[in-house]
Motif scaffolding. Structure first.
Motif, PDB file in Angstrom:
ATOM      1  N   GLY A  53     -27.592 -41.606 -27.993  1.00 34.06           N
ATOM      2  CA  GLY A  53     -27.332 -40.910 -29.248  1.00 34.06           C
ATOM      3  C   GLY A  53     -27.270 -41.854 -30.440  1.00 34.06           C
ATOM      4  O   GLY A  53     -26.431 -41.706 -31.324  1.00 34.06           O
ATOM      5  N   GLY A  54     -28.156 -42.856 -30.442  1.00 31.55           N
ATOM      6  CA  GLY A  54     -28.230 -43.779 -31.571  1.00 31.55           C
ATOM      7  C   GLY A  54     -27.209 -44.904 -31.535  1.00 31.55           C
ATOM      8  O   GLY A  54     -27.239 -45.799 -32.377  1.00 31.55           O
ATOM      9  N   ALA A  55     -26.286 -44.878 -30.572  1.00 29.61           N
ATOM     10  CA  ALA A  55     -25.282 -45.947 -30.454  1.00 29.61           C
ATOM     11  C   ALA A  55     -25.667 -46.880 -29.315  1.00 29.61           C
ATOM     12  O   ALA A  55     -25.954 -46.423 -28.202  1.00 29.61           O
ATOM     13  CB  ALA A  55     -23.902 -45.348 -30.199  1.00 29.61           C
ATOM     14  N   VAL A  56     -25.684 -48.180 -29.608  1.00 25.84           N
ATOM     15  CA  VAL A  56     -26.058 -49.150 -28.582  1.00 25.84           C
ATOM     16  C   VAL A  56     -24.897 -49.306 -27.602  1.00 25.84           C
ATOM     17  O   VAL A  56     -23.781 -49.642 -27.993  1.00 25.84           O
ATOM     18  CB  VAL A  56     -26.413 -50.516 -29.205  1.00 25.84           C
ATOM     19  CG1 VAL A  56     -26.711 -51.539 -28.111  1.00 25.84           C
ATOM     20  CG2 VAL A  56     -27.615 -50.380 -30.134  1.00 25.84           C
ATOM     21  N   ASP A  57     -25.174 -49.034 -26.332  1.00 27.57           N
ATOM     22  CA  ASP A  57     -24.165 -49.219 -25.281  1.00 27.57           C
ATOM     23  C   ASP A  57     -24.178 -50.666 -24.821  1.00 27.57           C
ATOM     24  O   ASP A  57     -23.137 -51.286 -24.648  1.00 27.57           O
ATOM     25  CB  ASP A  57     -24.457 -48.280 -24.108  1.00 27.57           C
ATOM     26  CG  ASP A  57     -23.626 -48.619 -22.883  1.00 27.57           C
ATOM     27  OD1 ASP A  57     -22.389 -48.517 -22.963  1.00 27.57           O
ATOM     28  OD2 ASP A  57     -24.204 -49.006 -21.845  1.00 27.57           O
ATOM     29  N   ARG A  58     -25.373 -51.199 -24.612  1.00 24.42           N
ATOM     30  CA  ARG A  58     -25.472 -52.628 -24.260  1.00 24.42           C
ATOM     31  C   ARG A  58     -26.865 -53.134 -24.595  1.00 24.42           C
ATOM     32  O   ARG A  58     -27.837 -52.366 -24.640  1.00 24.42           O
ATOM     33  CB  ARG A  58     -25.165 -52.873 -22.785  1.00 24.42           C
ATOM     34  CG  ARG A  58     -25.910 -52.003 -21.822  1.00 24.42           C
ATOM     35  CD  ARG A  58     -25.411 -52.247 -20.412  1.00 24.42           C
ATOM     36  NE  ARG A  58     -25.859 -53.544 -19.946  1.00 24.42           N
ATOM     37  CZ  ARG A  58     -26.877 -53.699 -19.105  1.00 24.42           C
ATOM     38  NH1 ARG A  58     -27.527 -52.662 -18.625  1.00 24.42           N
ATOM     39  NH2 ARG A  58     -27.254 -54.902 -18.733  1.00 24.42           N
ATOM     40  N   ASN A  59     -26.961 -54.417 -24.856  1.00 27.61           N
ATOM     41  CA  ASN A  59     -28.247 -55.016 -25.178  1.00 27.61           C
ATOM     42  C   ASN A  59     -28.289 -56.473 -24.759  1.00 27.61           C
ATOM     43  O   ASN A  59     -27.681 -57.333 -25.383  1.00 27.61           O
ATOM     44  CB  ASN A  59     -28.532 -54.907 -26.688  1.00 27.61           C
ATOM     45  CG  ASN A  59     -29.925 -55.399 -27.038  1.00 27.61           C
ATOM     46  OD1 ASN A  59     -30.702 -55.756 -26.139  1.00 27.61           O
ATOM     47  ND2 ASN A  59     -30.235 -55.399 -28.308  1.00 27.61           N
ATOM     48  N   ASP A  60     -28.994 -56.727 -23.672  1.00 31.31           N
ATOM     49  CA  ASP A  60     -29.199 -58.106 -23.204  1.00 31.31           C
ATOM     50  C   ASP A  60     -30.590 -58.605 -23.578  1.00 31.31           C
ATOM     51  O   ASP A  60     -30.995 -59.686 -23.180  1.00 31.31           O
ATOM     52  CB  ASP A  60     -29.049 -58.198 -21.684  1.00 31.31           C
ATOM     53  CG  ASP A  60     -27.761 -57.567 -21.188  1.00 31.31           C
ATOM     54  OD1 ASP A  60     -26.779 -57.583 -21.958  1.00 31.31           O
ATOM     55  OD2 ASP A  60     -27.752 -57.070 -20.055  1.00 31.31           O
ATOM     56  N   LEU A  61     -31.330 -57.790 -24.317  1.00 29.33           N
ATOM     57  CA  LEU A  61     -32.737 -58.130 -24.566  1.00 29.33           C
ATOM     58  C   LEU A  61     -33.001 -58.608 -25.989  1.00 29.33           C
ATOM     59  O   LEU A  61     -34.034 -59.214 -26.242  1.00 29.33           O
ATOM     60  CB  LEU A  61     -33.633 -56.908 -24.310  1.00 29.33           C
ATOM     61  CG  LEU A  61     -33.662 -56.374 -22.880  1.00 29.33           C
ATOM     62  CD1 LEU A  61     -34.512 -55.103 -22.825  1.00 29.33           C
ATOM     63  CD2 LEU A  61     -34.236 -57.410 -21.916  1.00 29.33           C
ATOM     64  N   ALA A  62     -32.068 -58.318 -26.911  1.00 31.17           N
ATOM     65  CA  ALA A  62     -32.348 -58.611 -28.330  1.00 31.17           C
ATOM     66  C   ALA A  62     -32.624 -60.079 -28.512  1.00 31.17           C
ATOM     67  O   ALA A  62     -32.020 -60.939 -27.877  1.00 31.17           O
ATOM     68  CB  ALA A  62     -31.157 -58.200 -29.179  1.00 31.17           C
ATOM     69  N   ARG A  63     -33.562 -60.368 -29.397  1.00 29.96           N
ATOM     70  CA  ARG A  63     -33.939 -61.756 -29.639  1.00 29.96           C
ATOM     71  C   ARG A  63     -33.187 -62.293 -30.853  1.00 29.96           C
ATOM     72  O   ARG A  63     -32.720 -61.547 -31.676  1.00 29.96           O
ATOM     73  CB  ARG A  63     -35.429 -61.856 -29.856  1.00 29.96           C
ATOM     74  CG  ARG A  63     -36.194 -61.346 -28.654  1.00 29.96           C
ATOM     75  CD  ARG A  63     -37.653 -61.596 -28.752  1.00 29.96           C
ATOM     76  NE  ARG A  63     -38.217 -61.003 -29.981  1.00 29.96           N
ATOM     77  CZ  ARG A  63     -39.466 -61.191 -30.361  1.00 29.96           C
ATOM     78  NH1 ARG A  63     -40.249 -61.964 -29.647  1.00 29.96           N
ATOM     79  NH2 ARG A  63     -39.931 -60.628 -31.452  1.00 29.96           N
TER      80      ARG A  63
END
Ligand code: ARG
Length: 436
Positions: free
Chosen positions: A426-436
């Motif tokens: 729903g547009g909220a980031v739960d987790r992100n291990d990929l962002a550069r």
């Protein structure tokens, strides 16, 4: 153009206010990646740019243009997919709770213990990339409370459709006291109900207390004490009444059924999905097609039950029952794929650990599905079964911004889905291990 000095002064004075406004305004987010699995078209598209306003996707473009003023989440070489959907979970329990003493979980724990642990299982499920789930069976309405807390934004978790206590016959798969002393009484709120009037009443109770969907046990099961694994446990009249009543109240019906006869009775009654479907025969496959019934095969479970459940202290009769359905279920899944049945992704997670949901994909592709078909089972097909096909299960304008990403190519290697590196709900980031 030259502005009069007064206007310049006003503009300068207002600038901080305008900036503050922009900060508070609902954020526009842009997610960029190298590829997108377009599950509706059944193909992969390159260089997607997904524009998100609030909780919805407003645009998907492929022209390389990132709209100005948006917060950019650049996932580099990753592949985007819609958030995954599991049509059969039990977030109110986990096999990790049973550590060798089978009776401890039954006799020393209450609904409050379940409610304390459920948010942890919900978070694990969301972290694994499952942004929508259908919870098919929870006594005491712990599932309703969990869904409501997630919907209010009090705790993180997937979107949930819930059934409340599953209906079942006395002594059957939903009756937790089978085999116990007749003097032992539990004060839980369960779904045991016998006879046409009682099952109608029980459906209404579940609707009254917040169920989105009705679940009932058409047949015996593995992880319950009755001798059979697949015999019908309701009469045709009872099944007909459950489905008629549920549909009158606008609720879909999911049934647990392993045995061939019970599966056919449930399909004739008009259920929307058959869960397990283990011993379905040719006539059952034909009936499912005629009625447009979805079949969910929880084909990963067999591995986990056979390797872990004896150690957990489950009785040998349970393990024996699993052996009667496990292999055949996989073969019948393959026949269902070949027959072109409507198949949705349902794991029965809770029988195996939450967060491992995606392990079922590899079993599905081993037994006849293409990777794209398996992904579609957990996206477009699942969304259709859940009556949410214009809201979830695709990355397209108007849909909830439920997005996941994996580093590798999920179509070349389906096990990539076991290593989801980015989750947005729903547009909220739960987790992100990929962002550069
Ligand atoms: N909840 C189901 C039951 O107890 C699990 C069945 C798992 N086995 C399988 N082969 N899918 O009946």
């Amino acid at each position: 153009m030259r502005l009069p000095p007064l206007l310049v002064a006003i503009a300068l004075a207002l600038a901080p206010m305008v900036a503050a406004r922009a900060d508070d305004a609902p954020a526009r987010i842009v997610v960029r990646a190298a590829h997108l699995v377009d599950v509706q078209a059944g193909k992969v598209r390159d260089n997607p740019i997904v524009v998100i306003d609030g909780d919805r996707i407003t645009e998907v473009r492929y022209d390389g243009q990132v709209p100005a003023g948006a917060r950019l989440i650049d996932l580099g070489g990753a592949t985007l997919l819609p958030g995954l959907i599991d049509c059969h979970v039990h977030l109110t329990g986990d096999p990790g709770e049973v550590k060798g003493d089978y009776y401890e979980a039954i006799l020393k724990r209450s609904a409050i213990d379940s409610a304390i642990l459920a948010p942890t299982y919900a978070k694990r499920t969301l972290d694994a990339g499952f942004t929508t789930v259908r919870n098919l069976g929870a006594d005491d309405y712990v599932d309703v409370a969990l869904r409501n807390a997630i919907d209010r934004g009090d705790i993180p978790g997937p979107r949930m459709l819930v059934s409340g206590p599953p209906l079942g016959a006395t002594g059957g798969h939903a009756d937790g006291t089978t085999g116990f002393s007749p003097w032992i009484e539990f004060h839980d709120i369960n779904g045991v109900a016998d006879g046409v009037d009682a099952v109608r009443h029980r459906v209404r109770e579940n609707v009254k207390h917040g169920a989105d969907v009705i679940k009932f046990m058409a047949s015996a099961g593995v992880l319950s004490a009755e001798a059979s694994v697949g015999a019908p446990q309701y009469s045709q009249e009872e099944m007909d009444a459950i489905v008629e009543e549920a549909h009158r109240w606008g609720k879909k019906v999911a049934t647990h059924a392993h045995g061939a006869e019970a599966i056919k009775m449930a399909i004739r009654a008009g259920v929307d999905s058959v869960e397990h479907s283990s011993l379905i025969d040719d006539e059952g496959l034909k009936l499912a097609k005629q009625h447009g019934t979805y079949l969910d095969f929880d084909v990963y479970n067999d591995d986990y039950i056979l390797s872990e459940y004896a150690k957990k202290g489950f009785p040998p009769s349970t393990i024996e029952k699993e052996k009667r359905v496990g292999r055949l279920q996989r073969e019948n899944f393959q026949r269902a794929v070949k027959a072109g049945e409507k198949l949705a992704f349902g794991t029965d997670a809770g029988v195996y650990p939450h967060g491992w949901n995606a392990r079922q994909f590899a079993v599905m592709t081993h037994w006849g599905m293409t990777p794209m078909q398996a992904i579609q089972a957990a996206t477009v097909n699942a969304a259709d079964l859940l009556d949410m096909k214009d809201k979830v299960g695709a990355v397209a304008p108007g849909y909830y911004a439920d997005l996941i990403a994996v580093q590798g190519d999920p179509l070349g290697d389906i096990t990539q889905l076991e290593h989801v590196g980015f989750v947005m709900k729903g547009g909220a980031v739960d987790r992100n291990d990929l962002a550069r």
